[in-house]
Design a protein around this motif. Sequence first.
Motif, PDB file in Angstrom:
ATOM      1  N   ARG A   1      48.451 -57.745 -29.050  1.00 17.40           N
ATOM      2  CA  ARG A   1      47.801 -58.726 -29.931  1.00 17.40           C
ATOM      3  C   ARG A   1      48.708 -59.077 -31.115  1.00 17.40           C
ATOM      4  O   ARG A   1      48.762 -60.230 -31.543  1.00 17.40           O
ATOM      5  CB  ARG A   1      46.463 -58.189 -30.422  1.00 17.40           C
ATOM      6  CG  ARG A   1      45.404 -58.093 -29.329  1.00 17.40           C
ATOM      7  CD  ARG A   1      44.004 -57.945 -29.894  1.00 17.40           C
ATOM      8  NE  ARG A   1      43.817 -56.708 -30.633  1.00 17.40           N
ATOM      9  CZ  ARG A   1      43.518 -55.531 -30.063  1.00 17.40           C
ATOM     10  NH1 ARG A   1      43.402 -55.437 -28.750  1.00 17.40           N
ATOM     11  NH2 ARG A   1      43.322 -54.455 -30.808  1.00 17.40           N
ATOM     12  N   LEU A   2      49.412 -58.076 -31.649  1.00 15.94           N
ATOM     13  CA  LEU A   2      50.327 -58.364 -32.760  1.00 15.94           C
ATOM     14  C   LEU A   2      51.452 -59.302 -32.315  1.00 15.94           C
ATOM     15  O   LEU A   2      51.915 -60.144 -33.089  1.00 15.94           O
ATOM     16  CB  LEU A   2      50.928 -57.063 -33.296  1.00 15.94           C
ATOM     17  CG  LEU A   2      49.962 -56.088 -33.985  1.00 15.94           C
ATOM     18  CD1 LEU A   2      50.687 -54.791 -34.342  1.00 15.94           C
ATOM     19  CD2 LEU A   2      49.347 -56.707 -35.236  1.00 15.94           C
ATOM     20  N   LEU A   3      51.870 -59.139 -31.067  1.00 15.99           N
ATOM     21  CA  LEU A   3      52.980 -59.952 -30.566  1.00 15.99           C
ATOM     22  C   LEU A   3      52.532 -61.297 -30.008  1.00 15.99           C
ATOM     23  O   LEU A   3      53.361 -62.090 -29.563  1.00 15.99           O
ATOM     24  CB  LEU A   3      53.732 -59.183 -29.480  1.00 15.99           C
ATOM     25  CG  LEU A   3      54.475 -57.938 -29.959  1.00 15.99           C
ATOM     26  CD1 LEU A   3      55.070 -57.178 -28.791  1.00 15.99           C
ATOM     27  CD2 LEU A   3      55.562 -58.319 -30.952  1.00 15.99           C
ATOM     28  N   ALA A   4      51.216 -61.561 -30.020  1.00 14.41           N
ATOM     29  CA  ALA A   4      50.729 -62.844 -29.511  1.00 14.41           C
ATOM     30  C   ALA A   4      51.130 -63.998 -30.407  1.00 14.41           C
ATOM     31  O   ALA A   4      51.131 -65.149 -29.982  1.00 14.41           O
ATOM     32  CB  ALA A   4      49.204 -62.798 -29.364  1.00 14.41           C
ATOM     33  N   VAL A   5      51.482 -63.696 -31.663  1.00 10.06           N
ATOM     34  CA  VAL A   5      51.928 -64.749 -32.573  1.00 10.06           C
ATOM     35  C   VAL A   5      53.287 -65.246 -32.101  1.00 10.06           C
ATOM     36  O   VAL A   5      54.227 -64.460 -31.963  1.00 10.06           O
ATOM     37  CB  VAL A   5      52.036 -64.206 -34.006  1.00 10.06           C
ATOM     38  CG1 VAL A   5      52.511 -65.296 -34.954  1.00 10.06           C
ATOM     39  CG2 VAL A   5      50.697 -63.651 -34.447  1.00 10.06           C
ATOM     40  N   PRO A   6      53.462 -66.537 -31.830  1.00 10.27           N
ATOM     41  CA  PRO A   6      54.711 -67.034 -31.254  1.00 10.27           C
ATOM     42  C   PRO A   6      55.952 -66.650 -32.056  1.00 10.27           C
ATOM     43  O   PRO A   6      56.987 -66.326 -31.472  1.00 10.27           O
ATOM     44  CB  PRO A   6      54.502 -68.562 -31.237  1.00 10.27           C
ATOM     45  CG  PRO A   6      53.019 -68.727 -31.145  1.00 10.27           C
ATOM     46  CD  PRO A   6      52.432 -67.606 -31.934  1.00 10.27           C
ATOM     47  N   ALA A   7      55.868 -66.698 -33.379  1.00 10.91           N
ATOM     48  CA  ALA A   7      57.051 -66.417 -34.190  1.00 10.91           C
ATOM     49  C   ALA A   7      57.514 -64.975 -34.073  1.00 10.91           C
ATOM     50  O   ALA A   7      58.628 -64.646 -34.451  1.00 10.91           O
ATOM     51  CB  ALA A   7      56.767 -66.751 -35.656  1.00 10.91           C
ATOM     52  N   ARG A   8      56.660 -64.092 -33.550  1.00 10.45           N
ATOM     53  CA  ARG A   8      57.036 -62.683 -33.426  1.00 10.45           C
ATOM     54  C   ARG A   8      57.652 -62.355 -32.073  1.00 10.45           C
ATOM     55  O   ARG A   8      58.171 -61.263 -31.883  1.00 10.45           O
ATOM     56  CB  ARG A   8      55.802 -61.801 -33.647  1.00 10.45           C
ATOM     57  CG  ARG A   8      55.332 -61.751 -35.082  1.00 10.45           C
ATOM     58  CD  ARG A   8      54.092 -60.901 -35.209  1.00 10.45           C
ATOM     59  NE  ARG A   8      53.654 -60.806 -36.599  1.00 10.45           N
ATOM     60  CZ  ARG A   8      52.437 -60.432 -36.968  1.00 10.45           C
ATOM     61  NH1 ARG A   8      51.541 -60.126 -36.041  1.00 10.45           N
ATOM     62  NH2 ARG A   8      52.123 -60.364 -38.233  1.00 10.45           N
ATOM     63  N   ARG A   9      57.540 -63.266 -31.143  1.00  8.97           N
ATOM     64  CA  ARG A   9      58.046 -62.972 -29.814  1.00  8.97           C
ATOM     65  C   ARG A   9      59.557 -62.784 -29.865  1.00  8.97           C
ATOM     66  O   ARG A   9      60.279 -63.555 -30.463  1.00  8.97           O
ATOM     67  CB  ARG A   9      57.669 -64.094 -28.845  1.00  8.97           C
ATOM     68  CG  ARG A   9      56.166 -64.129 -28.588  1.00  8.97           C
ATOM     69  CD  ARG A   9      55.723 -65.367 -27.824  1.00  8.97           C
ATOM     70  NE  ARG A   9      54.254 -65.445 -27.788  1.00  8.97           N
ATOM     71  CZ  ARG A   9      53.590 -66.526 -27.454  1.00  8.97           C
ATOM     72  NH1 ARG A   9      54.242 -67.625 -27.103  1.00  8.97           N
ATOM     73  NH2 ARG A   9      52.273 -66.508 -27.458  1.00  8.97           N
ATOM     74  N   GLY A  10      60.012 -61.731 -29.253  1.00 10.00           N
ATOM     75  CA  GLY A  10      61.437 -61.433 -29.266  1.00 10.00           C
ATOM     76  C   GLY A  10      61.866 -60.504 -30.373  1.00 10.00           C
ATOM     77  O   GLY A  10      63.029 -60.081 -30.420  1.00 10.00           O
ATOM     78  N   LEU A  11      60.950 -60.184 -31.304  1.00  9.66           N
ATOM     79  CA  LEU A  11      61.324 -59.296 -32.400  1.00  9.66           C
ATOM     80  C   LEU A  11      61.287 -57.821 -31.985  1.00  9.66           C
ATOM     81  O   LEU A  11      61.971 -56.995 -32.590  1.00  9.66           O
ATOM     82  CB  LEU A  11      60.408 -59.514 -33.602  1.00  9.66           C
ATOM     83  CG  LEU A  11      60.387 -60.927 -34.202  1.00  9.66           C
ATOM     84  CD1 LEU A  11      59.533 -60.947 -35.470  1.00  9.66           C
ATOM     85  CD2 LEU A  11      61.795 -61.408 -34.506  1.00  9.66           C
ATOM     86  N   VAL A  12      60.476 -57.486 -30.993  1.00 13.52           N
ATOM     87  CA  VAL A  12      60.420 -56.110 -30.502  1.00 13.52           C
ATOM     88  C   VAL A  12      61.524 -55.914 -29.471  1.00 13.52           C
ATOM     89  O   VAL A  12      61.571 -56.597 -28.451  1.00 13.52           O
ATOM     90  CB  VAL A  12      59.041 -55.785 -29.900  1.00 13.52           C
ATOM     91  CG1 VAL A  12      59.054 -54.410 -29.226  1.00 13.52           C
ATOM     92  CG2 VAL A  12      57.981 -55.811 -30.994  1.00 13.52           C
TER      93      VAL A  12
END
Length: 888
Positions: free
Chosen positions: A17-28
């Motif tokens: 759910r935390l990674l569902a935000v588009p701007a966060r994708r690829g940060l993990v």
Amino acid sequence: MTAISSRQGGAGELLGRLLAVPARRGLVTHVEHVPAREGGDARWPDWVPEPLVGRLRHLGISGLWEHQLATAEHVRRGENVIIATGTASGKSLAYLVPAITEIFAGGTVLYLTPTKALAADQLATIRKLRLTEVRAATYDGDTPPEERSWVRRHANYVLTNPDMLHRSILPRHGSWASFWRRLRLVVVDECHGYRGVFGSHVAQILRRLRRVCAKYGSRPVFLLASATASDPGAAGKRLTGLDMAEVTADASPRGAMTFALWEPPLTELRGERGAPIRRTATAEAADLLTDLVVEGVRTLVFVRSRRGAETVALTAKRHLTELEAVLEAGPYGTALSAGATGTAGPVGSAGAAGSPGPAGSGAASGSGGTTAVGEVGEDPAGAATTPAGSPAVGDHKEAASGDRRGTSARGDGATTADGHGGTTTGRPGDTTTGDHGAGPAGGRLADRVAAYRGGYLAEDRRLLEKALRTGELTALATTNALELGVDISGLDAVIIAGWPGTRASLWQQAGRAGRTGQDALVVLIARDDPLDTYIVHHPEAVFGQPVEAIVLDPDNPYVLAPHLCAAAAEIPLTEDDLEIFGPAARDVVDDLVRRGMLRQRPSGWYWTHRERAADLADIRGSGGNPIHVVESGTGRLLGTVDEPSAHTTVHPGAVYLHQGETYEVESLDLEAGVALVSPADPDYATYPRDVTDIRMIESLRSRPFGPGELHFGTVEVTRQVVSYLKRRTQTGEVLGEEPLDLPPRTLCTRAVWWTLPDTALAPLRSAEHGGPVDLGGAAHAAEHASIGLLPLFATCDRWDIGGVSTELHPDTGMLTVFVYDGHDGGAGFAERGFARAADWLTATREAIASCECERGCPSCIQSPKCGNGNEPLDKTGAIRLLDVLLGS
């Protein structure tokens, strides 16, 4: 990112759910699943007094797990032992049971801890047992004189710290005669914190303690408690000088853990030489904390600095207030509540395009509204101690700040001006950055977040701990005040903003999350730093690896000499005593006699001076006369800074942080030992810059290394602080440079260095294979990155070490890169680098190569300490240079 398997349950879904935000994708960059562990059988040994068993059963403790029992049995047999297990594994019960058993048998117990706060927590635990036979008391700097007298005469369980043992208890050992005669057990808690120079001092204090005990006819057992550590038995022996059994198998239950590595994005902001700047770890942490509070997830955020912890809490509270305002306004309420759907980002995140997230969120470069909120205080106190420049063209240095007892504008929650841990007065929330106090359960979301740091009064800390346990608070942003044995565990999530320095600290902090039978989420957010960059791109460096060995050097003559003087003042030294203090003691004693510090007589060596010998050793500092930091308008003494650190922390114009308040240094008088400061609230931090020379005195060990050579030995480092930079705390923007006029300082220490001959460098000078390399810039970049990576292999901070690089060093006649210990006599860090050079320098090369920037940035080759303004640096050249050295 690795796939999240279904067995990870709630924590995996939460991360999704935390990674569902588009701007966060690829940060993990990686997700690791740490499986749950079932607890073993618990039982009581038959020798434990029945009143103690009854009290513990009343508290819900049905027996000892196997590791607790094994530790207690070692003590029962009179064997020294170190227990090295994870957070919340019950180490305190492992020493509490044998300790109280010894008291029931008529003995006494001495408990040592690095912090007064932890001693107070342990005292509260003992008093909960309500055993009249146990007369427990703390004995520290806050103990009133009348109470001290009672403790010396009547207490049988004394809780204190190494500072008090060194300065008061051992020099006045005669006042404790009855206590010494009956002393059966010495507990050294959190002993993994005794490393480097501080650890070396503590090792000598423990040897002095053993001498005093022998004088009164006692030989107590030593029980050491540590976080998981590599080769704990050897570390325990080095600390105490005694053979040590070890207990490492953890039989306590633990919930499963989902562990994510998170790298903030590069922003459009630019730093030195136009280098890109990453979004700060504290800004990312505040965003994630906001989302977790909205979800009702009980969370701890660990931040390296006091101001950073307050910034995270304040930013999250602001985001939550904005969220509630939007909800109350109406139309977006449903969308925001469903922030994980991706149609509208959670407050504090960048959100999707068109998301109604609050101003100042923005998580990704180019996503709009990108900010550097929370940059304040991400670096350790030594961040204000920036080093290195070179008086010679082509020589580049990064100097060690040595001791970090003074605090900088960026702030360090772990230390204050006097170096004894944060001592902020007042109640939680009574800060200049806003009210972080707990609000009532069911109240506004913003009231469910608080900051927690060293220095709060004991009752205030307990209120915050209780509020988090009961659910009145959902989240705390904290410094490592909560890393050391404080009673908060079993949380749903832990966020770690920046690599905490060691794997031991990482697992200590991560271990706060996890309730039996439930998954927990842990997120490590990388700072803009070479080591953090390496970690998030090389998860194998963390997972499945043993934690670090505890590095200390009790034979360091600069540490040993003052303690031999103190020992002679306590009880005259004899020939037999020298064996207790180690193989270097004989030479150091002879030198002390030559210098007139000790007087030799037929019966031994004596201290004959009027001054207190204990005052010669500054166990948490780098020596030298203390500089008193005084508020000019009131004459109030704020604290002290050791003389070596004064050049970098309280120079004229420096921004100085004390107990949460910011001051500007008006003047520094080294002869009078006074720095005058006045209250200020600048929007910048100060970074001193210096010129550094290094002279090779002796190579103690050397070996071939690729086409070059690797050395470990003694060097002389001369540093002079010549100016300081002003950098805006929010963005890193350089606002200007101001000159300084301070005298040079000389340091005799240990270093590891490598050299490459001209024949090996010839391909790098040619136009083939990618063109000629700027060898000075390549060596400079390799030096910066290697300093950043050494803490992965030696338990140090980059502020404990320094470096010098040059294309042609006069003592070697070759290209040379030095990395040295920032303490007189050395601290063992450079020696560790020599032993692990292949792994260390390979990791350095990988950290540079894996960074996505083009020409170099703070995440790879730029250093906040560089006195040359990070000029010249050659990122590609550094990779090629290290390839030559490593034979790649």
